[in-house]
Structures are given as C-alpha cells and as structure tokens.
Design an enzyme around this catalytic site. Structure first.
Site, mmCIF file in Angstrom:
data_model
loop_
_atom_site.group_PDB
_atom_site.id
_atom_site.type_symbol
_atom_site.label_atom_id
_atom_site.label_comp_id
_atom_site.label_asym_id
_atom_site.label_seq_id
_atom_site.Cartn_x
_atom_site.Cartn_y
_atom_site.Cartn_z
ATOM 1 N N HIS A 1 39.794 37.905 39.979
ATOM 2 C CA HIS A 1 39.962 39.071 40.887
ATOM 3 C C HIS A 1 39.645 38.628 42.143
ATOM 4 O O HIS A 1 39.802 39.637 43.157
ATOM 5 C CB HIS A 1 38.887 40.297 40.472
ATOM 6 C CG HIS A 1 39.513 41.811 40.670
ATOM 7 N ND1 HIS A 1 40.251 42.006 41.771
ATOM 8 C CD2 HIS A 1 39.013 42.779 40.174
ATOM 9 C CE1 HIS A 1 40.387 43.079 41.672
ATOM 10 N NE2 HIS A 1 39.620 43.708 40.605
ATOM 11 N N ASP B 1 44.693 41.430 42.915
ATOM 12 C CA ASP B 1 43.966 42.840 42.404
ATOM 13 C C ASP B 1 44.876 43.219 41.406
ATOM 14 O O ASP B 1 46.092 42.591 40.990
ATOM 15 C CB ASP B 1 44.134 43.891 43.515
ATOM 16 C CG ASP B 1 45.461 44.056 44.101
ATOM 17 O OD1 ASP B 1 46.398 43.978 43.564
ATOM 18 O OD2 ASP B 1 45.107 44.636 45.345
#
Length: 361
Positions: A329, A333
């Site tokens: 992450h 995204d």
C-alpha cells in the site's frame, strides 16, 4: 593454497557454507567435491581447486561470508605447509574432554571461530554417539536451509510491508478451449496475461527502495515452486514480456523443473520484478500471498472449478477461478490494483488464445 568463497553469479555478493565434505587432515583430489554453498536458497556444490591435504577450515558450516573470503587451506604436495592466520590450538578443556572420551580431534566438527573445536562441540559429539544419533523424547526438526531462508524473507515482508489483498473471479472458458487440446496448465496463460497487462500498470512491475519507487522496463517473472518438505523457491523467467505464449510456457516449465531437481544456478533466482504463486494445484479457493521484497506485488492463482455462469437469459457451466493479488500500500492504492485485476480478467476471458499459440506476442 587458499580456498575462497567463489563468485557464483553476477549479482551474488555473499554465500553461506552449508556442508564440508572433507575434514581437516583428509586428502582431497582436484575437482573432488569439497563443500557446498547456499546463496539465496540455491545450493551449489564446489570442488577442490587443487589436490592435497585439507590443512585448515577457517569458516565453519553455517558461516556466511563475502565473495573472496578465505574458507580453507589445502596443503599441496611438494609445497611447504603455511599455517593459516586464524588457525588456533585446542584449549586445555577441549583436550581433556577428547582424552577422557577417547576421541581424535579430526572426528569432531568445530563450530567456533575459524572452525575451532569448542567444549560444546565435543559434548554434542559424545551425546550423539551415546544415542546412536537417534532423537530422545520429543523430536526437534531443524528447518531446512530453503525453508529457513524463506521464513526470514517472509517474516521481514510481513513486518515491514502494509499488505492489501484484492481478488477477482475469472471465467477460463476461452483459455480451456485453447489449452486442453495441447495439455497445457493454466499458469502460462495467466503469466502471459500478466505480461500483457503490466505495461499499462508500471507501478506493479516495480521495487521499493527507501522512499523511491523504481519502475522496471523488463518484466522478470518469479514463479513460486513448492519443494514439498524442503520449502519454497522462486526461480525467475527473465524478460518474460518478450516471449510468445509457447516460449513462455516452455520457460516456466524449464525453471520449475530445474528448481525441483536442484539444478538452479544463483542467477536463476535473482532480478524478479513481479511474482506468481500457483496454489491452484492444491485445490485452494483463495490464497493471500506474501510479497517478496523489494517487489511491491504478488499474484496467486487458485483452483479452477466448474460453476454456473450467467450468459444473457441462459446459464452455462464454465471453469471459474480466483486471481488474488497482494500489493504494497506504500507503492499504490486499491483503485490502481483493482483496475489491473480487471484488465487481467478481460485478457483471460476475451483474448484469442488459439491464435497466440501459433504466433509471437
């Protein structure tokens, strides 16, 4: 003659001595197996460079050193013996224990600095002799070299990378039409689709170096191969994006067989930019794979089963499976990852696979 840690690959900088096949004082012939080295899960047998007597072992089994480090000394015939700088006499305690148990020092493997025999080495040798090498009480199984290395890497990944998992269902009806007549597995088709999709999503074919995301032009696919009780290893298909579907299938089969038969070279497990984990053959529904740093993503292919699929007003039974991707992450995204998974799904369901089996990419 000094025996040094060899350069076993262009990107290899260090190695771990795992086994010595000769003891100090034993004769060894040139090109006879002398020791084994582990470099990033790959085990390599190293022969003696010359004939002579093994005069000293300077790096014990389990020692990790840089390429070029002196590991041992072979006393060649007709040449004066040179005492190694790290050679050390036996301590009085070790000499007493050897004498009390009627042991010769050459029978005991030293684990101290430079291969020096310690008190614990002698006591462990005596204990093994008493039990005939058989475990007493609960059995304690040390991790294999491959499994230990895998555990270290995966633990590091889980501690340092914020993993996110996303998955899509894929209808493999079009793939089956092409693969079944040729007795191919699903893996090369998924790999080929990955190679077609990654150029549109370069942040997935990347590595994280500190606070910099490095986008790789080459697509080097890591193929996770299960070695049973030994653990897991990930050989790499270099420049997979430049290969046709038949060539990619052959390359995946080749590196997988080399892994299972212990024929991988150190360079065969380096430079991966994206990894595929094939859990489907174990019948799994969905697997959350762990990212292999510094890569930023890994894709799992799980079992393909026959399910009802709506087609307009009718329902047909098609082969359906799940593709699950873990991503870092910090690098991207969820929207970016989801778009990539939808692209993979589109390629696998709509591409003319029969044509790909007869032409280049």
């Amino acid at each position: 003659m000094d025996v040094v840690m060899p350069q076993l690959g262009e990107t290899v900088k260090e190695g771990t001595v795992t086994v010595w096949h000769k003891k100090v004082g034993e004769r060894v012939e040139a090109n006879e197996l002398l020791f084994e080295v582990n470099t990033d899960k790959v085990e390599t047998e190293v022969p003696a460079p010359v004939s002579g007597v093994l005069a000293a072992i300077l790096v014990a089994e389990g020692g990790t050193v840089q390429v070029g480090t002196t590991l041992a000394v072979i006393e060649e015939e007709g040449k004066p013996r040179a005492a190694p700088a790290r050679d050390a006499p036996l301590s009085p305690v070790v000499r007493r224990l050897l004498a009390e148990n009627g042991l010769d020092a050459s029978a005991v493997t030293g684990t101290g600095a430079g291969g020096r025999i310690t008190r614990d080495d002698v006591l462990a040798h005596v204990e093994r002799s008493k039990t005939g090498g058989k475990p007493q009480g609960d059995e304690r199984l040390p991790l294999s070299k491959v499994r230990k290395r895998t555990a270290e890497q995966m633990a590091l990944s889980w501690r340092t990378i914020p993993h996110v998992l996303q998955a899509v269902e894929v209808d493999f009806h079009a793939v089956d039409a092409a693969r079944l007549p040729r007795a191919l597995t699903y893996l090369p088709f998924v790999a080929f689709a990955v190679c077609r999709a990654l150029p549109e999503f370069p942040a997935l074919n990347a590595s994280l170096e500190g606070d910099v995301l490095v986008l790789h032009r080459r697509i080097n696919l890591g193929i996770a191969v299960d070695l049973g009780g030994e653990g897991l290893i990930v050989p790499v298909v270099k420049d997979a994006g430049d290969k046709s579907l038949p060539d990619l299938a052959l390359a995946i089969h080749s590196v997988s067989e080399k892994a299972r038969t212990g024929r991988l070279a150190p360079d065969d497990v380096t430079e991966a930019t994206y990894t595929l984990s094939n859990s489907g053959r174990f019948g799994t529904l969905l697997t959350a794979p762990i990212i292999n740093p510094p890569q930023v993503a890994i894709l799992s292919t799980d079992a393909v089963t026959r399910k009802p699929v709506a087609q307009g007003e009718t329902v047909a039974i098609h082969p359906v499976g799940v593709l699950a991707q873990s991503f870092d992450h910090r690098a991207l995204d969820g929207a970016y990852s989801a778009a990539y998974l939808r692209k993979l799904k589109q390629i696998l369901e709509e591409r003319d696979w029969a044509a790909d089996l007869g032409r280049g990419p």
